[in-house]
Motif scaffolding. Structure first.
Motif, PDB file in Angstrom:
ATOM      1  N   GLY A 164      -3.059   5.115  -5.350  1.00  0.00           N
ATOM      2  CA  GLY A 164      -2.223   4.131  -5.854  1.00  0.00           C
ATOM      3  C   GLY A 164      -1.962   2.994  -6.432  1.00  0.00           C
ATOM      4  O   GLY A 164      -2.925   2.577  -7.181  1.00  0.00           O
ATOM      5  N   ARG A 222       0.834  -1.122   0.535  1.00  0.00           N
ATOM      6  CA  ARG A 222       0.208   0.138   0.334  1.00  0.00           C
ATOM      7  C   ARG A 222       0.881   1.402   0.587  1.00  0.00           C
ATOM      8  O   ARG A 222       2.552   0.591   0.379  1.00  0.00           O
ATOM      9  CB  ARG A 222      -1.190   0.067   1.340  1.00  0.00           C
ATOM     10  N   GLU A 223       0.211   2.160  -0.116  1.00  0.00           N
ATOM     11  CA  GLU A 223       0.946   3.709  -0.022  1.00  0.00           C
ATOM     12  C   GLU A 223       0.719   4.256   1.014  1.00  0.00           C
ATOM     13  O   GLU A 223       0.725   5.684   0.663  1.00  0.00           O
ATOM     14  CB  GLU A 223       0.871   4.374  -1.080  1.00  0.00           C
ATOM     15  N   ASP A 237      -5.533   7.941 -10.216  1.00  0.00           N
ATOM     16  CA  ASP A 237      -3.278   8.339  -9.503  1.00  0.00           C
ATOM     17  C   ASP A 237      -2.899   8.842 -10.755  1.00  0.00           C
ATOM     18  O   ASP A 237      -3.054   8.741 -11.940  1.00  0.00           O
ATOM     19  CB  ASP A 237      -3.519   6.953  -9.604  1.00  0.00           C
ATOM     20  N   GLY A 251      -6.406   8.924  -6.118  1.00  0.00           N
ATOM     21  CA  GLY A 251      -5.556   8.652  -5.475  1.00  0.00           C
ATOM     22  C   GLY A 251      -5.174   6.828  -4.696  1.00  0.00           C
ATOM     23  O   GLY A 251      -5.276   6.517  -3.971  1.00  0.00           O
ATOM     24  N   SER A 269      -5.611  13.775 -12.610  1.00  0.00           N
ATOM     25  CA  SER A 269      -5.549  14.442 -10.841  1.00  0.00           C
ATOM     26  C   SER A 269      -7.010  14.335 -10.411  1.00  0.00           C
ATOM     27  O   SER A 269      -8.104  14.881 -11.333  1.00  0.00           O
ATOM     28  CB  SER A 269      -4.670  15.460 -12.323  1.00  0.00           C
ATOM     29  N   MET A 270      -6.844  14.254  -8.648  1.00  0.00           N
ATOM     30  CA  MET A 270      -7.501  14.803  -7.945  1.00  0.00           C
ATOM     31  C   MET A 270      -8.543  16.325  -8.398  1.00  0.00           C
ATOM     32  O   MET A 270      -8.921  16.410  -8.021  1.00  0.00           O
ATOM     33  CB  MET A 270      -7.861  14.138  -6.984  1.00  0.00           C
ATOM     34  N   GLU A 304      -8.774   6.682   0.189  1.00  0.00           N
ATOM     35  CA  GLU A 304      -7.738   6.249   1.300  1.00  0.00           C
ATOM     36  C   GLU A 304      -6.495   7.278   1.302  1.00  0.00           C
ATOM     37  O   GLU A 304      -6.264   6.620   0.167  1.00  0.00           O
ATOM     38  CB  GLU A 304      -7.684   5.166   1.573  1.00  0.00           C
ATOM     39  N   GLU A 305      -5.997   7.822   2.355  1.00  0.00           N
ATOM     40  CA  GLU A 305      -4.920   8.660   2.380  1.00  0.00           C
ATOM     41  C   GLU A 305      -4.723   9.379   1.430  1.00  0.00           C
ATOM     42  O   GLU A 305      -3.261   9.330   1.152  1.00  0.00           O
ATOM     43  CB  GLU A 305      -3.874   7.662   2.770  1.00  0.00           C
TER      44      GLU A 305
HETATM   45  C1  LIG Z   1      -0.797   8.455   0.727  1.00  0.00           C
HETATM   46  S1  LIG Z   1      -0.833   7.286  -1.297  1.00  0.00           S
HETATM   47  C2  LIG Z   1      -1.895   6.350  -0.837  1.00  0.00           C
HETATM   48  C3  LIG Z   1      -2.329   5.324  -1.731  1.00  0.00           C
HETATM   49  C4  LIG Z   1      -3.710   4.191  -1.782  1.00  0.00           C
HETATM   50  N1  LIG Z   1      -4.553   5.275  -1.711  1.00  0.00           N
HETATM   51  C5  LIG Z   1      -3.756   3.882   0.098  1.00  0.00           C
HETATM   52  O1  LIG Z   1      -4.444   3.196   0.023  1.00  0.00           O
HETATM   53  O2  LIG Z   1      -2.829   2.367  -1.019  1.00  0.00           O
HETATM   54  C6  LIG Z   1      -1.723   8.272  -2.187  1.00  0.00           C
HETATM   55  C7  LIG Z   1      -1.493   8.377  -3.510  1.00  0.00           C
HETATM   56  O3  LIG Z   1      -2.082  10.197  -4.593  1.00  0.00           O
HETATM   57  C8  LIG Z   1      -1.271   9.465  -5.661  1.00  0.00           C
HETATM   58  N2  LIG Z   1      -1.561  11.012  -6.032  1.00  0.00           N
HETATM   59  C9  LIG Z   1      -0.731  12.312  -5.906  1.00  0.00           C
HETATM   60  N3  LIG Z   1      -1.473  13.035  -6.233  1.00  0.00           N
HETATM   61  C10 LIG Z   1      -2.143  12.762  -6.936  1.00  0.00           C
HETATM   62  C11 LIG Z   1      -3.467  13.933  -7.774  1.00  0.00           C
HETATM   63  N4  LIG Z   1      -2.955  14.904  -7.980  1.00  0.00           N
HETATM   64  N5  LIG Z   1      -4.295  12.912  -8.502  1.00  0.00           N
HETATM   65  C12 LIG Z   1      -4.672  11.871  -7.847  1.00  0.00           C
HETATM   66  N6  LIG Z   1      -3.400  11.393  -7.307  1.00  0.00           N
HETATM   67  C13 LIG Z   1      -2.594  11.839  -7.320  1.00  0.00           C
HETATM   68  C14 LIG Z   1       0.121   9.579  -4.969  1.00  0.00           C
HETATM   69  O4  LIG Z   1       0.214   8.670  -6.562  1.00  0.00           O
HETATM   70  C15 LIG Z   1      -0.114   8.370  -4.511  1.00  0.00           C
HETATM   71  O5  LIG Z   1      -0.767   6.812  -4.838  1.00  0.00           O
END
Ligand SMILES: C[S@@+](CC[C@H](N)C(=O)[O-])C[C@H]1O[C@@H](n2cnc3c(N)ncnc32)[C@H](O)[C@@H]1O
Length: 246
Positions: A44, A13-14, A64, A42, A92-93, A111-112
């Motif tokens: 991951g 996980r991230e 993501d 997001g 992007s979000m 999540e996160e």
């Molecule tokens: C902390 S990780 C959480 C990943 C996953 N939800 C998990 O719980 O394992 C945050 C994720 O958001 C993604 N991310 C970063 N900036 C983003 C954006 N602007 N839009 C979408 N995703 C993004 C990252 O690549 C990463 O995969």
């Protein structure tokens, strides 16, 4: 070589989380249709996306910015035989309007990851894409105790100044026009089992390989520091699921 991706290579996980918590949060959604349109923001490498797919007959869009994560998600989805339910989107979000219509989604899950746009901003910006009565489920790092020691307060305030107590986030949920359906704190084991234990192994391998490279050592020290902070202060902060309805 990208240091971040080397440190995070093949980690399940991230961020902190676990399948039981994902399932628990999903089962709270009593009014979800049987074939919902779901967006996982997001995502991951997608452990939670795959868990969601096991509990729904709907479509899941997994969004993501990082292709490496989306590729891993697609491989894992095939192994788990849920690939027909998941469509990955590299995007992007911050720009959901590029991929979705307003009032299109029954459920937005994250999540996160909402911390990247900010809890309040995410609640506001993502809301138009939910159908009336659609759900928003996010996990967000939050203070869960009073009298927070200075060392950990300073650590989080430099890393993520808008970290709030649970009550502060609940205020934001109401301010942004959602109904709070439920909330719960994920267990401490979810920080370790799929995340910090694996990160610590990567840190020790990479320390040997890059022992005389300053940039590497500084990045590895920073990652280790985050883990040490949790080891010492886990009583004071946690990831909290906020289950909301538009
Ligand atoms: C902390 S990780 C959480 C990943 C996953 N939800 C998990 O719980 O394992 C945050 C994720 O958001 C993604 N991310 C970063 N900036 C983003 C954006 N602007 N839009 C979408 N995703 C993004 C990252 O690549 C990463 O995969």
């Amino acid at each position: 070589m990208d240091i971040f991706f080397e440190i995070h290579k093949d980690i399940p996980r991230e961020g902190p989380g676990d399948n039981q918590s994902t399932k628990k949060a999903y089962e709270i959604l009593k009014e979800i249709p049987s074939n919902p349109n779901i967006l996982d923001i997001g995502c991951g490498p997608g452990m939670q996306t795959i868990e969601l797919a096991k509990h729904t007959d709907g479509n899941i869009y997994a969004l993501d910015t990082q292709k490496q994560f989306l590729d891993r998600l697609n491989e894992n989805a095939q192994e788990n035989k849920v690939n027909h339910k998941i469509k990955t989107i590299q995007g992007s979000m911050f720009n959901l309007g590029e991929y979705f219509e307003e009032n299109e989604l029954d459920l937005i899950w994250s999540e996160e990851a909402i911390f990247i746009i900010g809890f309040e901003e995410g609640l506001k910006k993502w809301k138009p894409f939910l159908k009336k009565d659609g759900y928003l489920v996010v996990s967000e790092v939050s203070w869960i105790e009073e009298n927070i020691p200075k060392e950990i307060k300073d650590f989080w305030e430099s890393d993520y100044p808008s970290i709030h107590h649970i009550e502060g986030n609940i205020e934001l949920v109401k301010k942004c026009g959602y109904k709070l359906i439920d909330k719960f704190i994920i267990p401490e084991s979810s920080w370790w089992d799929h995340y910090y234990i694996h990160l610590e192994k990567r840190i020790s391998i990479l320390r040997e390989i890059h022992s005389d490279e300053d940039e590497w050592i500084s990045r590895l020290d920073n990652t280790q520091k985050e883990i040490e902070m949790y080891r010492k202060y886990s009583k004071y902060y946690g990831y909290v699921f906020y289950i909301m309805q538009r």
